[in-house]
Design a protein around this motif. Structure first.
Motif, mmCIF file in Angstrom:
data_model
loop_
_atom_site.group_PDB
_atom_site.id
_atom_site.type_symbol
_atom_site.label_atom_id
_atom_site.label_comp_id
_atom_site.label_asym_id
_atom_site.label_seq_id
_atom_site.Cartn_x
_atom_site.Cartn_y
_atom_site.Cartn_z
ATOM 1 N N GLU A 1 -138.331 2.278 -10.734
ATOM 2 C CA GLU A 1 -138.308 2.284 -9.270
ATOM 3 C C GLU A 1 -136.866 2.379 -8.799
ATOM 4 O OE1 GLU A 1 -139.198 -1.583 -7.448
ATOM 5 O OE2 GLU A 1 -139.350 -2.393 -9.479
ATOM 6 N N GLY A 2 -136.706 2.555 -7.480
ATOM 7 C CA GLY A 2 -135.367 2.632 -6.907
ATOM 8 C C GLY A 2 -134.907 4.073 -6.729
ATOM 9 N N THR A 3 -133.725 4.238 -6.177
ATOM 10 C CA THR A 3 -133.175 5.552 -5.847
ATOM 11 C C THR A 3 -131.967 5.873 -6.716
ATOM 12 O OG1 THR A 3 -133.902 5.355 -3.539
ATOM 13 C CG2 THR A 3 -132.175 6.963 -4.006
ATOM 14 N N LEU A 4 -131.988 7.048 -7.337
ATOM 15 C CA LEU A 4 -130.843 7.564 -8.068
ATOM 16 C C LEU A 4 -130.093 8.520 -7.149
ATOM 17 C CD1 LEU A 4 -132.408 8.445 -11.570
ATOM 18 C CD2 LEU A 4 -131.382 6.281 -10.831
ATOM 19 N N VAL A 5 -128.877 8.165 -6.791
ATOM 20 C CA VAL A 5 -128.029 9.044 -5.987
ATOM 21 C C VAL A 5 -127.165 9.825 -6.971
ATOM 22 C CG1 VAL A 5 -126.332 9.194 -4.135
ATOM 23 C CG2 VAL A 5 -128.018 7.348 -4.118
ATOM 24 N N VAL A 6 -127.552 11.066 -7.241
ATOM 25 C CA VAL A 6 -126.928 11.848 -8.302
ATOM 26 C C VAL A 6 -125.771 12.664 -7.708
ATOM 27 C CG1 VAL A 6 -127.285 13.516 -10.147
ATOM 28 C CG2 VAL A 6 -129.149 11.974 -9.472
ATOM 29 N N VAL A 7 -124.567 12.394 -8.206
ATOM 30 C CA VAL A 7 -123.357 13.062 -7.715
ATOM 31 C C VAL A 7 -122.720 13.795 -8.902
ATOM 32 C CG1 VAL A 7 -121.183 12.776 -6.486
ATOM 33 C CG2 VAL A 7 -123.065 11.199 -6.035
ATOM 34 N N PRO A 8 -123.112 15.049 -9.127
ATOM 35 C CA PRO A 8 -122.636 15.775 -10.310
ATOM 36 C C PRO A 8 -121.283 16.432 -10.100
ATOM 37 C CG PRO A 8 -124.183 17.126 -9.122
ATOM 38 C CD PRO A 8 -124.083 15.836 -8.345
ATOM 39 N N SER A 9 -120.378 15.732 -9.437
ATOM 40 C CA SER A 9 -119.067 16.265 -9.122
ATOM 41 C C SER A 9 -118.231 16.455 -10.388
ATOM 42 C CB SER A 9 -118.335 15.318 -8.170
ATOM 43 O OG SER A 9 -117.045 15.788 -7.866
ATOM 44 N N LEU A 10 -117.551 17.579 -10.477
ATOM 45 C CA LEU A 10 -116.688 17.861 -11.623
ATOM 46 C C LEU A 10 -115.290 17.334 -11.321
ATOM 47 C CD1 LEU A 10 -117.953 21.491 -12.272
ATOM 48 C CD2 LEU A 10 -118.735 19.377 -13.345
ATOM 49 N N SER A 11 -115.196 16.016 -11.251
ATOM 50 C CA SER A 11 -113.924 15.354 -10.914
ATOM 51 C C SER A 11 -113.070 15.252 -12.170
ATOM 52 C CB SER A 11 -114.202 13.964 -10.320
ATOM 53 O OG SER A 11 -115.011 14.072 -9.161
ATOM 54 N N LEU A 12 -112.610 16.415 -12.618
ATOM 55 C CA LEU A 12 -111.857 16.576 -13.858
ATOM 56 C C LEU A 12 -110.593 17.365 -13.562
ATOM 57 C CD1 LEU A 12 -114.948 17.643 -15.980
ATOM 58 C CD2 LEU A 12 -113.652 15.540 -16.364
ATOM 59 N N PRO A 13 -109.630 17.423 -14.517
ATOM 60 C CA PRO A 13 -108.446 18.251 -14.297
ATOM 61 C C PRO A 13 -108.840 19.690 -13.961
ATOM 62 C CG PRO A 13 -108.121 16.843 -16.202
ATOM 63 C CD PRO A 13 -109.554 16.674 -15.793
ATOM 64 N N GLN A 14 -108.516 20.129 -12.766
ATOM 65 C CA GLN A 14 -109.003 21.411 -12.280
ATOM 66 C C GLN A 14 -108.361 22.596 -13.005
ATOM 67 O OE1 GLN A 14 -111.589 21.612 -9.681
ATOM 68 N NE2 GLN A 14 -111.689 19.567 -10.597
ATOM 69 N N ASP A 15 -107.165 22.423 -13.568
ATOM 70 C CA ASP A 15 -106.533 23.538 -14.263
ATOM 71 C C ASP A 15 -107.345 23.938 -15.490
ATOM 72 O OD1 ASP A 15 -105.890 21.093 -15.446
ATOM 73 O OD2 ASP A 15 -103.963 21.804 -16.218
ATOM 74 N N GLU A 16 -107.894 22.954 -16.193
ATOM 75 C CA GLU A 16 -108.711 23.265 -17.366
ATOM 76 C C GLU A 16 -110.121 23.677 -16.964
ATOM 77 O OE1 GLU A 16 -108.411 20.021 -20.117
ATOM 78 O OE2 GLU A 16 -106.244 19.937 -19.850
ATOM 79 N N LEU A 17 -110.622 23.103 -15.883
ATOM 80 C CA LEU A 17 -111.968 23.440 -15.422
ATOM 81 C C LEU A 17 -112.064 24.915 -15.070
ATOM 82 C CD1 LEU A 17 -114.643 21.945 -14.878
ATOM 83 C CD2 LEU A 17 -113.950 21.762 -12.501
ATOM 84 N N ARG A 18 -110.988 25.478 -14.545
ATOM 85 C CA ARG A 18 -111.002 26.889 -14.157
ATOM 86 C C ARG A 18 -111.162 27.816 -15.352
ATOM 87 N NH1 ARG A 18 -107.498 25.015 -9.958
ATOM 88 N NH2 ARG A 18 -105.671 25.044 -11.328
ATOM 89 N N ARG A 19 -110.929 27.304 -16.550
ATOM 90 C CA ARG A 19 -111.081 28.135 -17.749
ATOM 91 C C ARG A 19 -112.547 28.244 -18.190
ATOM 92 N NH1 ARG A 19 -106.099 25.274 -19.697
ATOM 93 N NH2 ARG A 19 -104.416 26.818 -19.611
ATOM 94 N N ILE A 20 -113.423 27.435 -17.618
ATOM 95 C CA ILE A 20 -114.828 27.450 -18.009
ATOM 96 C C ILE A 20 -115.583 28.429 -17.125
ATOM 97 C CG2 ILE A 20 -116.939 26.087 -18.188
ATOM 98 C CD1 ILE A 20 -115.253 23.665 -18.777
ATOM 99 N N LYS A 21 -116.246 29.373 -17.734
ATOM 100 C CA LYS A 21 -117.011 30.376 -17.008
ATOM 101 C C LYS A 21 -118.157 29.711 -16.250
ATOM 102 C CE LYS A 21 -119.361 34.782 -17.891
ATOM 103 N NZ LYS A 21 -119.803 35.704 -18.970
#
Length: 463
Positions: free
Chosen positions: A21-41
């Motif tokens: 029971e209860g509510t899952l507030v799902v926040v799939p934010s990619l709060s990671l180093p953005q310079d490396e994240l940009r390398r992922i297609k």
């Protein structure tokens, strides 16, 4: 200073894979180093990695609020609902909130600047709730404090334990074997001294807070100009600046071959109970062969028990320190004189690449992990799976998620609900622009899962 909201006694044993029971507030934010994240297609589509949590709507007392920076294709939502016994009722308990701003990253930072969306989000939270982040940063802690809900994830005060240097500290305390090395190096002198102190012809330098192997560099000791970076466009000048800023470890490079790359997924519930959920063999690739591409479950029997035991010791140490939530541990496995040895490589104190395959497999089959055997058991039948995040084909580009899903059913590579085997697809939002998606192939044996996975790759590449 932001103080995390504690869980009440009612949810002391909460697992996000089996809430009642209860509510899952799902926040799939990619709060990671953005310079490396940009390398992922198709990086933004990785916000869809947590959509497996829609399957928790099977329990009639569960509500899910799912945030995204761009709208999620309705066919993708309908796809997950098709796994549930009452899709219409589940739809009433799902709230999708989009910022409709796909290029403003990370999601949580943009959300905090949108008081209109925050107000709507507060209005949707009814009763007990918790925030489920993909990655936990100070942004997610600020959001949780604003919503006055607890977070199902390791607090940022524990972030060091998820760094490469912190993993070495935890590994030592847990008594888990590791490669020889040095942590918390930052200066050119410290790097040089560490390199010279280690045995072998090569060493590996790993940024403290990198992910998916993208922050690794292999250095040849005899010729420092011979450096192999996981990210193909990296330079030593830029990499050194990241070391000064973030810190790094320098470790001996394991030359032993064959070398295997198992991992473990673990969970600590709010009451401090630590559990190993699964062991996997990772599938690695990329320019240096160190970037996560997918996984198979379970890890090979030769080292499965040792990986599970080491992961359990690490999970208990982290639980004693107050960590809550899901996290992964990566290992090296190699054949030694007395059998197989498993060496801790790193701790990923967050939801990782093996979380979605595990969630997809358990929530669609009802299988339960048997730690004694290291297997997922659906009744008396084990379940195996092979998963990828990175199937890409030019022929898929321009297709819609619905078209791909209908083609999969037509070709017989969908999911068989009676046998509880088949494919569970994800990252479908990346199909139209990038021709990329992920899928978890589930079988009653290792061979069945691998054969289905290979067949699916061939058929999807020929659409």
């Amino acid at each position: 200073m932001i103080t995390n909201i504690p869980f009440g006694e009612k949810y002391a044993g909460l697992s996000i894979f089996e809430p009642s029971e209860g509510t899952l507030v799902v926040v799939p934010s990619l709060s990671l180093p953005q310079d490396e994240l940009r390398r992922i297609k198709a990086a933004r589509s990785y916000e869809e990695r947590l959509l497996f949590l829609l399957l928790t709507l099977r329990a009639p007392g569960v509500k899910v609020i799912y945030l995204s920076s761009a709208p999620i294709d309705p066919d993708i939502i309908d796809y997950y609902f098709a796994f549930l016994p009452d899709p219409d009722d589940a739809a009433k308990r799902l709230t999708l909130i989009t910022l409709d701003d796909p290029w403003s990253q990370p999601l949580t930072r943009t959300l905090l600047g949108r008081p209109d969306v925050l107000e709507r989000l507060r209005g949707e939270i009814d009763g007990d709730a918790c925030l489920v982040p993909f990655v936990l940063s100070e942004l997610e802690e600020e959001l949780a404090a604003s919503l006055h809900v607890p977070i199902y994830g390791p607090a940022t005060s524990f972030a060091y334990y998820g760094s490469k240097s912190g993993a070495r500290e935890i590994g030592h305390e847990a008594g888990v074997p590791m490669a020889r090395g040095f942590g918390d190096v930052r200066t050119a002198l410290e790097i040089e001294e560490a390199i010279e102190s280690l045995p072998g012809e090569r060493v590996i330098v790993k940024l403290n807070d990198a992910y998916s192997g993208l922050g690794n560099a292999i250095v040849t000791k005899a010729d420092r100009s011979l450096i192999s970076f996981s990210a193909g466009d990296e330079t030593w000048e830029a990499f050194s600046a990241k070391i000064r800023e973030r810190g790094a470890v320098v470790e001996e490079y394991i030359e032993h071959r064959p070398l295997y790359y198992p991992s473990a997924l673990a969970q600590v519930t709010p009451d401090g109970t630590a559990r190993v959920l699964a062991t996997h063999d990772q599938v690695l690739g990329g320019d240096s062969g160190q970037v996560y591409q997918g996984c198979t479950f379970p890890a090979a029997p030769e080292y499965r028990a040792e990986v599970g035991a080491s992961a359990g010791r690490i999970a208990r140490v982290l639980a004693e320190r107050g960590v809550v939530g899901l996290f992964g541990m990566d290992f090296f496995a190699l054949k030694a004189d007395a059998g197989y040895a498993a060496l801790l490589c790193e701790i990923n104190l967050r939801i990782g690449g093996t979380t979605h395959p595990y969630g997809a497999a358990t929530l669609t089959t009802g299988a339960v992990y048997d730690p004694a055997r290291g297997l997922l058991m659906a009744g008396d039948r084990p379940k195996h799976y092979t998963a990828t995040d990175n199937h890409a084909s030019a022929c898929l580009r321009g297709r819609t998620p619905g078209e791909v899903l209908r083609a999969a059913d037509r070709l017989g590579i969908g999911f068989d609900h009676e046998r509880r085997t088949g494919n569970v697809f994800h990252l479908l939002g990346a199909v139209p622009e990038h021709g990329k998606l992920g899928f978890t192939s589930i079988g009653d044996s290792k061979e069945e899962a691998e054969e289905l996975h290979a067949l699916t790759r061939r058929l999807l590449s020929g659409l």
